[in-house]
Design a protein around this motif. Structure first.
Motif, PDB file in Angstrom:
ATOM      1  N   UNK A   1      48.670  -2.907  -1.242  1.00 59.26           N
ATOM      2  CA  UNK A   1      49.348  -4.167  -0.965  1.00 59.26           C
ATOM      3  C   UNK A   1      48.508  -5.108  -0.107  1.00 59.26           C
ATOM      4  N   UNK A   2      47.241  -4.762   0.086  1.00 62.46           N
ATOM      5  CA  UNK A   2      46.331  -5.616   0.821  1.00 62.46           C
ATOM      6  C   UNK A   2      44.914  -5.370   0.366  1.00 62.46           C
ATOM      7  N   UNK A   3      44.067  -6.377   0.537  1.00 66.60           N
ATOM      8  CA  UNK A   3      42.640  -6.194   0.278  1.00 66.60           C
ATOM      9  C   UNK A   3      41.853  -7.110   1.194  1.00 66.60           C
ATOM     10  N   UNK A   4      40.641  -6.663   1.485  1.00 68.05           N
ATOM     11  CA  UNK A   4      39.718  -7.425   2.323  1.00 68.05           C
ATOM     12  C   UNK A   4      38.382  -7.490   1.611  1.00 68.05           C
ATOM     13  N   UNK A   5      37.801  -8.659   1.549  1.00 69.20           N
ATOM     14  CA  UNK A   5      36.492  -8.816   0.916  1.00 69.20           C
ATOM     15  C   UNK A   5      35.540  -9.540   1.842  1.00 69.20           C
ATOM     16  N   UNK A   6      34.258  -9.284   1.605  1.00 70.38           N
ATOM     17  CA  UNK A   6      33.199 -10.070   2.233  1.00 70.38           C
ATOM     18  C   UNK A   6      32.197 -10.422   1.152  1.00 70.38           C
ATOM     19  N   UNK A   7      31.750 -11.664   1.181  1.00 69.85           N
ATOM     20  CA  UNK A   7      30.751 -12.125   0.229  1.00 69.85           C
ATOM     21  C   UNK A   7      29.652 -12.841   0.989  1.00 69.85           C
ATOM     22  N   UNK A   8      28.408 -12.530   0.630  1.00 68.12           N
ATOM     23  CA  UNK A   8      27.270 -13.212   1.244  1.00 68.12           C
ATOM     24  C   UNK A   8      26.594 -14.072   0.185  1.00 68.12           C
ATOM     25  N   UNK A   9      26.084 -15.200   0.637  1.00 65.37           N
ATOM     26  CA  UNK A   9      25.348 -16.137  -0.205  1.00 65.37           C
ATOM     27  C   UNK A   9      23.964 -16.295   0.406  1.00 65.37           C
ATOM     28  N   UNK A  10      23.037 -15.368   0.096  1.00 62.14           N
ATOM     29  CA  UNK A  10      21.753 -15.342   0.806  1.00 62.14           C
ATOM     30  C   UNK A  10      20.956 -16.633   0.706  1.00 62.14           C
ATOM     31  N   UNK A  11      20.963 -17.292  -0.422  1.00 58.83           N
ATOM     32  CA  UNK A  11      20.176 -18.525  -0.563  1.00 58.83           C
ATOM     33  C   UNK A  11      20.845 -19.718   0.106  1.00 58.83           C
TER      34      UNK A  11
END
Length: 159
Positions: A53-63
């Motif tokens: 019932x929950x989620x956590x994300x991380x996203x990186x944009x190196x450029x």
């Protein structure tokens, strides 16, 4: 809520758990009628909590030199998800969007601003398979009469 109540929760975002590569297409200028897009890579990881019932994300944009995170929670009373976003450029938690899944497509709406202009925000999750998914963001400044899609992410699962 006790753990025995968690069985009534949704697991809609379980598809997103794990590691992904992301191809981003983003409008260079928003809300000015631009059709110039930029493309850049991203690396994404997501895990769940609350028995789905929950989620956590991380996203990186190196450029691009920044990263972001989303926090999603499911409300069992309304049967809707709330999605909250923050990124390292501002450190500010943006207003949430709310929505749900229907026939394999998830649509979410909320209110925010872009460069001082009030906007209606729409997120769409679609093309969901075990190894791919698509997310897009669009803004409306005319009460949802028209939408400008300004960011599209194509997810591919790392193997």
């Amino acid at each position: 809520m006790c753990s025995s109540d968690l069985g009534a929760m949704s697991n809609d975002f379980d598809f997103l758990h794990g590691d992904w590569t992301v191809v981003n297409r983003r409008l260079v200028k928003w809300l000015v009628g631009s059709d110039e897009w930029e493309e850049f890579p991203g690396a994404h990881t997501c895990h769940g909590f609350f028995d789905g019932a929950g989620s956590f994300e991380e996203i990186t944009f190196p450029s691009k030199g920044f990263s972001g995170s989303a926090y999603r929670v499911f409300n069992p009373d309304t049967k809707e998800w709330a999605i909250y976003w923050a990124d390292s450029r501002t450190g500010t938690l943006q207003p949430p969007v709310f929505g749900s899944f229907h026939n394999g497509i998830a649509t979410f709406y909320g209110d925010d601003e872009s460069a001082g202009t009030p906007v209606r925000v729409r997120y769409i999750w679609s093309k969901i398979t075990p190894t791919s998914a698509q997310w897009e963001q669009a803004f409306s400044v005319d009460g949802e009469q028209t939408w400008e899609t300004n960011w599209i992410m194509e997810f591919t699962r790392w193997h």
